[in-house]
Write an enzyme that holds these catalytic residues in place. Sequence first.
Site, PDB file in Angstrom:
ATOM      1  N   ASP A 170       0.831  -1.210   0.000  1.00 40.06           N
ATOM      2  CA  ASP A 170       0.000   0.000   0.000  1.00 40.06           C
ATOM      3  C   ASP A 170       0.868   1.264   0.000  1.00 40.06           C
ATOM      4  O   ASP A 170       2.106   1.191  -0.033  1.00 40.06           O
ATOM      5  CB  ASP A 170      -0.933  -0.053   1.219  1.00 40.06           C
ATOM      6  CG  ASP A 170      -2.280   0.598   0.976  1.00 40.06           C
ATOM      7  OD1 ASP A 170      -2.380   1.447   0.075  1.00 40.06           O
ATOM      8  OD2 ASP A 170      -3.221   0.268   1.715  1.00 40.06           O
ATOM      9  N   GLU A 198      -0.634   1.772  -5.242  1.00 48.01           N
ATOM     10  CA  GLU A 198      -0.227   3.181  -5.155  1.00 48.01           C
ATOM     11  C   GLU A 198      -1.344   4.085  -5.642  1.00 48.01           C
ATOM     12  O   GLU A 198      -1.161   5.309  -5.751  1.00 48.01           O
ATOM     13  CB  GLU A 198       1.105   3.268  -5.928  1.00 48.01           C
ATOM     14  CG  GLU A 198       1.684   4.586  -6.257  1.00 48.01           C
ATOM     15  CD  GLU A 198       1.166   5.138  -7.559  1.00 48.01           C
ATOM     16  OE1 GLU A 198       1.684   6.176  -7.959  1.00 48.01           O
ATOM     17  OE2 GLU A 198       0.233   4.558  -8.168  1.00 48.01           O
ATOM     18  N   TRP A 199      -2.533   3.465  -5.904  1.00 49.71           N
ATOM     19  CA  TRP A 199      -3.785   4.158  -6.233  1.00 49.71           C
ATOM     20  C   TRP A 199      -3.715   4.936  -7.542  1.00 49.71           C
ATOM     21  O   TRP A 199      -4.517   5.855  -7.777  1.00 49.71           O
ATOM     22  CB  TRP A 199      -4.214   5.097  -5.092  1.00 49.71           C
ATOM     23  CG  TRP A 199      -4.053   4.554  -3.708  1.00 49.71           C
ATOM     24  CD1 TRP A 199      -4.380   3.296  -3.294  1.00 49.71           C
ATOM     25  CD2 TRP A 199      -3.536   5.228  -2.554  1.00 49.71           C
ATOM     26  NE1 TRP A 199      -4.091   3.154  -1.958  1.00 49.71           N
ATOM     27  CE2 TRP A 199      -3.577   4.318  -1.480  1.00 49.71           C
ATOM     28  CE3 TRP A 199      -3.035   6.520  -2.330  1.00 49.71           C
ATOM     29  CZ2 TRP A 199      -3.133   4.650  -0.197  1.00 49.71           C
ATOM     30  CZ3 TRP A 199      -2.607   6.852  -1.043  1.00 49.71           C
ATOM     31  CH2 TRP A 199      -2.655   5.925   0.002  1.00 49.71           C
ATOM     32  N   GLY A 200      -2.736   4.624  -8.388  1.00 51.78           N
ATOM     33  CA  GLY A 200      -2.648   5.307  -9.677  1.00 51.78           C
ATOM     34  C   GLY A 200      -2.094   6.717  -9.599  1.00 51.78           C
ATOM     35  O   GLY A 200      -2.135   7.452 -10.589  1.00 51.78           O
ATOM     36  N   ASP A 208      -9.607   3.551  -3.849  1.00 54.15           N
ATOM     37  CA  ASP A 208     -10.353   2.374  -3.400  1.00 54.15           C
ATOM     38  C   ASP A 208     -11.759   2.328  -3.992  1.00 54.15           C
ATOM     39  O   ASP A 208     -12.450   3.346  -4.065  1.00 54.15           O
ATOM     40  CB  ASP A 208     -10.493   2.386  -1.873  1.00 54.15           C
ATOM     41  CG  ASP A 208      -9.208   1.950  -1.188  1.00 54.15           C
ATOM     42  OD1 ASP A 208      -8.176   1.800  -1.865  1.00 54.15           O
ATOM     43  OD2 ASP A 208      -9.255   1.766   0.047  1.00 54.15           O
TER      44      ASP A 208
END
Length: 520
Positions: free
Chosen positions: A163, A196-198, A218
């Site tokens: 994460d 890394e959520w983009g 998310d």
Amino acid sequence: MSSLRRSTSAAAALVIAASGLVLGSSPASALENGLLRTPPMGFNNWNSTQCRAEFNEAMIKGIADIFVSKGLKAAGYTYVNIDDCWALPARNSAGDLVPDPARFPGGIKALADYVHGKGLKFGIYTSAGTKTCNTAGFPGALGHEQQDANLFASWGVDYLKYDNCNNQGVDAQQRYKAMRDALAKSGRPIAYSICEWGQNKPWTWAAPVGNLWRTTGDISDKWSSMIGKAQTNRGLAQYAGPGHWNDPDMLEVGNGGMTAAEYRTHFSLWAMMAAPLLIGSDLRKASDDSFAILKNTDVIALDQDPLGKQATVLSANGGLVVYSKVLANGDRAVALSNETSATATISTSASATGIGGASSYTLKDLWSKAVRSTTGTISASVPSHATVLYRLSSGAARYEAESATVSAGGTIDANHAGFSGTGFANGANAVGSYVEWQVTGPASALTFGYANGTTAARPVDIAVDGTVVATGVPFPPTGAWTTWSTVARPVSLAAGAHTVRVTATTADGPANLDYLDLSR
Ligand code: GCU
């Protein structure tokens, strides 16, 4: 590794051998750990429990049990992964992470052993920061990469979700490469999921770093969230390929916040986009409807197609979206997806998918299972938030098994619903038991429709005109005799008459065989 995964990688090898195709797409180099040649399939607890107390050892063991008992393992689901909040807030005196003894009284190594004992793989979570995301402040791996990777390897971890919380502003590439290198040095093959959520466009740099990378923030269990992830992820098709996948986040199917049609859209689009299929609902409480979605083997086959191409968008007009995905045997998967609030007709054509050239095509609806032929038009009335999903085969000629020759002791039956035509061949349960079709070439692929309601694959040798062209081809379990799937093999069949015979190589005999399709 499940038999489905084994068979898809075997199919990939055959495709390469047959056509000299180079698998994979634009990023020149991918992470060389040999893992996730098809997108990961499995479970992660986060979407159902977050950090609540019900996330514990009993839950994870229960999920592993259900993977086996409810046929999910047979359908290809392999990884049983745990998310944040498995550890204590402080490292021990040796600097190691410590499993929370209230949640995981047996520790993580014992849990991984339990999961492995079921023939499944085990995954864990930490953050590329000083702490994970939860406010309790569980330790992250930034600056502890090798120590934590070594600990995970010693526990038998097979998959790491890494994460992005509490990253201290350290460069993302630097942080994610440090863990890649640490995993490589740990000595254990560990699939590596970059979460890394983009934020730093990982699709532009992460192919040589991780096996998959999140492209979005998310997901939540709402239509607007799910379709938003699809809209971001679908533009990134060029970056995905075997071993390096776009990840629009885990599945919400079964968590209760969407309608059945919306969940089918969710599952359809994730399969089209070659996204990870990580079940995010508590399967101990899941409905039959949820299992029916998650175990749709035709849809799973799109996700797990060995060519590893993500679908591209052919058109997107006012929320009416057409996706097309190239498949290893030359077929196309086509999704007609209605994001609007009213029923609408969505149309495309065979030639728009690039398949072209034939006078007729076979179109199989992968949810209703209806099969029809078309001269090229692909069109359906699609309810609001629904998706019609087709497998399109070019000029495929279908030879039903009920018109094939079955060796002594075999019968033509019709007692298990869902077959095409009027029945299927139930070959004798014996080595050497065979089914033989008279067919007319040319053909570039053989696709067998079949069902195998047992828990063991039913291998056959495939012979063309008396010469064996493929040995021990597995027909993996489909979960039930009424659940029909396909096994495809590339072939080079010249124009004219041929015989195709499949001969069982074990005492179980062949699977129940529904038809043989020849693709041009
Ligand atoms: C069952 C099933 C048959 C199948 C057979 C088998 O009897 O009903 O359709 O062919 O098992 O194991 O081959």
